[in-house]
Design an enzyme around this catalytic site. Structure first.
Site, short mmCIF file in Angstrom:
data_model
loop_
_atom_site.label_atom_id
_atom_site.label_comp_id
_atom_site.label_asym_id
_atom_site.label_seq_id
_atom_site.Cartn_x
_atom_site.Cartn_y
_atom_site.Cartn_z
N PRO A 66 -5.88 2.51 2.32
CA PRO A 66 -5.83 1.31 3.14
C PRO A 66 -4.80 1.46 4.24
O PRO A 66 -3.83 2.21 4.07
CB PRO A 66 -5.40 0.23 2.14
CG PRO A 66 -4.75 0.96 1.02
CD PRO A 66 -5.37 2.32 0.96
N CYS A 67 -5.03 0.82 5.36
CA CYS A 67 -4.07 0.95 6.46
C CYS A 67 -2.88 0.08 6.14
O CYS A 67 -3.01 -1.05 5.71
CB CYS A 67 -4.70 0.55 7.78
SG CYS A 67 -4.51 -1.16 8.21
N GLN A 68 -1.71 0.64 6.28
CA GLN A 68 -0.50 -0.16 6.08
C GLN A 68 0.25 -0.21 7.39
O GLN A 68 1.47 -0.15 7.44
CB GLN A 68 0.36 0.49 4.99
CG GLN A 68 -0.35 0.54 3.68
CD GLN A 68 0.34 1.45 2.69
OE1 GLN A 68 0.69 2.57 3.01
NE2 GLN A 68 0.54 0.96 1.49
#
Ligand SMILES: C[S@@+](CC[C@H](N)C(=O)[O-])C[C@H]1O[C@@H](n2cnc3c(N)ncnc32)[C@H](O)[C@@H]1O
Length: 339
Positions: A66-68
């Site tokens: 997931p993009c953080q």
């Protein structure tokens, strides 16, 4: 196949016609429960990816960290904690040695430092990369969701699929939800729990049980009524405008937006039930779309089962890769591998 960061299994749903899952990893209990309800619990690791010790062999690895918030292009700090999940992804690639791996992510991923690191690591491990942005609407999904796809292969480059429904042939919202009842069945999920991974989780729920409404205030209802198809907050008369919007004359154009029957929706995000967050009003009725409608716009089949609270299920739906888009990629991979 191995599905990493599997969520509820949108990607797996698209790949299931050609590939059998041997491991899925997901640390959110409700999402892992949904995945297990649809694909079986036996191969699901519910927990942090870093805790997975035994990694089976697999032809294909799918999933994407997931993009953080990606680092900006040019920064090559390999110790940035945001890279930890990429390192985990490659731990699986090195151990399972898949022929092909597929990564899906938000569109800005392709301009990030993480993508640079990934490309270096893939080349060093003998994988050839292809990548690009795919628009879900171009593949028959009634949604304008644009996502980055990266395919790594050690058996010759795999081309990304071309549009099956180019602009002009896009499916509109109508194709997905016009048959669903105007009035939601309830505002709450049925009281039911299932036991999975030794825990109790709300569910599992059928698609029709997800046709859930809310209890809008009179003011919210008046706002919904003031917005025509394709319209949004700029259609609200002054007396219905909240102060923040009255003072902010430009930008955030999609909030309090209403969908159009004949066009794809915009991206279904995790809070699609809040009209103040985007273009989520039903094309005709004075309410936001229901969970059931969101799942349809994401092209989940009606027999998909869901676990978790209302908020958790909405997050699973909004985070997922639309299965119909995933299937287009899966078919390319299957063709390439001669399946
Ligand atoms: C964008 S969602 C995946 C959506 C999925 N590919 C689909 O199509 O339904 C990313 C998922 O990664 C999970 N996740 C994030 N960090 C994780 C970690 N360290 N270990 C395991 N899962 C993690 C989140 O809970 C979330 O469900």
């Amino acid at each position: 196949m191995i599905d990493l960061f599997a969520g509820c299994g949108g990607l797996s749903e698209g790949f299931r016609s050609g590939f059998e899952p041997v491991l899925a990893v997901e640390h959110d209990l409700a999402a892992a429960a949904t995945y297990a309800a649809n694909f079986g619990a036996g191969h699901v690791h519910w927990g942090d990816i870093a805790g997975v010790g035994e990694i089976p062999e697999a032809d294909v690895i799918i999933g994407g960290p997931p993009c953080q918030g990606f680092s900006s292009l040019g920064s090559r700090d390999v110790d940035d904690p945001r890279n930890a999940l990429w390192k985990e992804y490659f731990r699986f690639v090195h151990r399972a040695r898949p022929k092909v791996f597929v990564i899906e992510n938000v569109d800005r991923f392709l301009g990030s430092a993480e993508f640079g690191l990934l490309a270096r690591e893939a080349a060093a491990s003998g994988y050839t990369l292809t990548w690009g942005l795919l628009l879900a609407a171009d593949f028959g999904v009634p949604q304008r969701r644009k996502r980055a796809f990266v395919v790594g292969s050690r058996v010759g480059a795999v081309a990304l699929p071309g549009p099956t429904h180019p602009k002009g042939h896009w499916n509109g919202v109508k194709t997905a939800i016009a048959d669903l009842p105007e009035v939601p069945v309830s505002t709450t999920l049925p009281e039911r729990v299932t036991e999975v991974f030794g825990r109790r989780v709300p569910g599992c729920f059928r698609a029709d049980e997800l046709h859930l409404g809310r209890n809008p205030t009179a003011l919210s209802l008046a706002r919904y009524r003031a917005v025509p198809p394709g319209g949004g907050r700029f259609d609200l008369p002054d007396e219905l405008l909240p102060r923040c919007w009255r003072e902010k004359k430009t930008g955030t154009t999609d909030v309090m937006g209403r969908m159009r029957w004949d066009e794809p929706s915009l991206t279904i995000r995790t809070e699609f039930y809040k009209p103040e967050k985007g273009r989520y009003l039903h094309p005709e009725h004075h309410r936001p779309i229901t969970h059931r409608e969101a799942a349809r716009l994401q092209t989940f089949p009606d027999d998909f089962r869901w676990c978790g609270t209302k908020i958790e299920i909405a997050r699973q739906i909004g985070n997922a890769v639309p299965p119909v888009l995933a299937r287009a990629v899966a078919e390319r991979v299957a063709d390439h591998l001669g399946n």
